[in-house]
Enzyme design. Sequence first.
Site, short mmCIF file in Angstrom:
data_model
loop_
_atom_site.label_atom_id
_atom_site.label_comp_id
_atom_site.label_asym_id
_atom_site.label_seq_id
_atom_site.Cartn_x
_atom_site.Cartn_y
_atom_site.Cartn_z
CG HIS A 63 -1.96 0.97 1.11
ND1 HIS A 63 -3.21 0.97 1.25
CD2 HIS A 63 -1.69 2.51 1.23
CE1 HIS A 63 -3.88 1.91 1.20
NE2 HIS A 63 -3.22 2.98 1.18
CD GLU A 108 -7.12 6.68 5.87
OE1 GLU A 108 -7.65 6.63 4.77
OE2 GLU A 108 -6.06 7.05 5.96
CG ASP A 122 -1.38 5.74 3.26
OD1 ASP A 122 -1.76 5.40 2.10
OD2 ASP A 122 -2.19 6.23 4.15
#
Length: 326
Positions: free
Chosen positions: A10, A193, A271
Site C-alpha cells: 500500500h 480509515e 501509505d
Amino acid sequence: MREMPKVELHLHLEGAAPPGFIRDLAKKKSMDISGVFAEDGSYAYRDFWHFLQVYEAATATLKTPEDYHRLTLAVLEESAAHGVVYGETFLSPDFCGGRDVGAWREYLHAIREAAEIAEKRDGIILRGIVTCIRHFGPEKARETALCAAETAGDWLVGFGIAGDEKAGKPKDFAYSFDMAREAGLRLTAHAGEWGGPESVRDALDDLRVERIGHGVRAIEDLALVDRLAEDGVVLEVCPGSNVVLGVYPNWKSHPIETLRERGVTVTVSTDDPPFFHTTMTREYEMLNRTFGWDDEIFADLARASAEAAFCDDETRARVIKRLEQT
Ligand code: ADE
Ligand code: ZN
C-alpha cells in the site's frame, strides 16, 4: 530492521515523492507551490482533508511521463534501501494523462520502464494498482476503470479506490469495480480509515474486494473482525499514517495487534512515507517497540504479504525465495 526483507502492498506513488523532488520540479517549471511546504521543507497540512489538497497541489508538478519515470526511480531506490523486495504502488490516470487512455499508456510505459531499471539496479520488484479517487466522483471513476481495463496485465495487476472516504458510497463505484474485475484485475479499496465498520462492510459487499486499504476501524465491530478473519480478507495496514493523521492518538492504541491476534491477515505499509515522516524500517521499529513484534512475526508478516500480493504466481515464487534467503 532495515535489512529485513519486506513486502509493501500500500504505497501511493505521488505520496512517496520526497519533498525535495517536488520542490525542484516546481522550481524548474516556475510553479508556486509554497503552501505545500513547512518552513523546515517537509510537507505541511492541518488534517486529512487538507492533506488531500496538499497532495494534489504537489502532484500538479508532475506533468509528463518523464517526471513519473524519474519519480519511480527515486521512490524505488528509497524503498529498496529499507529492505523492500516487492512493492505494489497506486497509480491514478486522473494525475497521469487526465484519464485519456492513450496518454495513460504513455505514463504507464514510463513508470514500468523505470521499475525495470530499478529491478536490475536494486533487485526490487514493483507492480501497479490503478486507483480511482473517491471525491472525484463515480463518472471519473468509470473513465479511470476503462484506463485500467485497457492496460490490465502482468504489470498492472489491480484496481482500487482512494481519496475522501466520506465522499459518496462504495455502491456508486460498483460499475467501475465490475469493469476492472472483468478485465482480470484484483481488487482493493480504502475503507475503515475515516469511515467506520459499515464502510468496510459496504466495500466488501458492494465492490467485492479481496483486500482493504487500512480497514482498521473494523475493530469497532467484532462480528466484522470475525468475518475478515474467516474470509481471509487482507488488511493493508499503515499504522504510522493512521497515527500522524489522527485516526488513533498514538501507537499503543492502534488496533493492528488486536486484529492480528483475532486472526485477521494484516500487512504493513507506509501509505505516503514522507508526508507521515515514516519508512518501512520505522514502521517495523515501532511495531517492535510498541507490541514486541519479533523476527518470527516479521517473517510471517512478509510471507503473508507475499501471499496477498496481486502479482502472478511465478513472480510470487521469486519474492518468497528472496524472503527465505535472508
Ligand atoms: N491518498 C493518499 N493517501 C491516502 C489515504 N491515507 N487515504 C485515502 N486516500 C489517500
Ligand atoms: Zn492509502
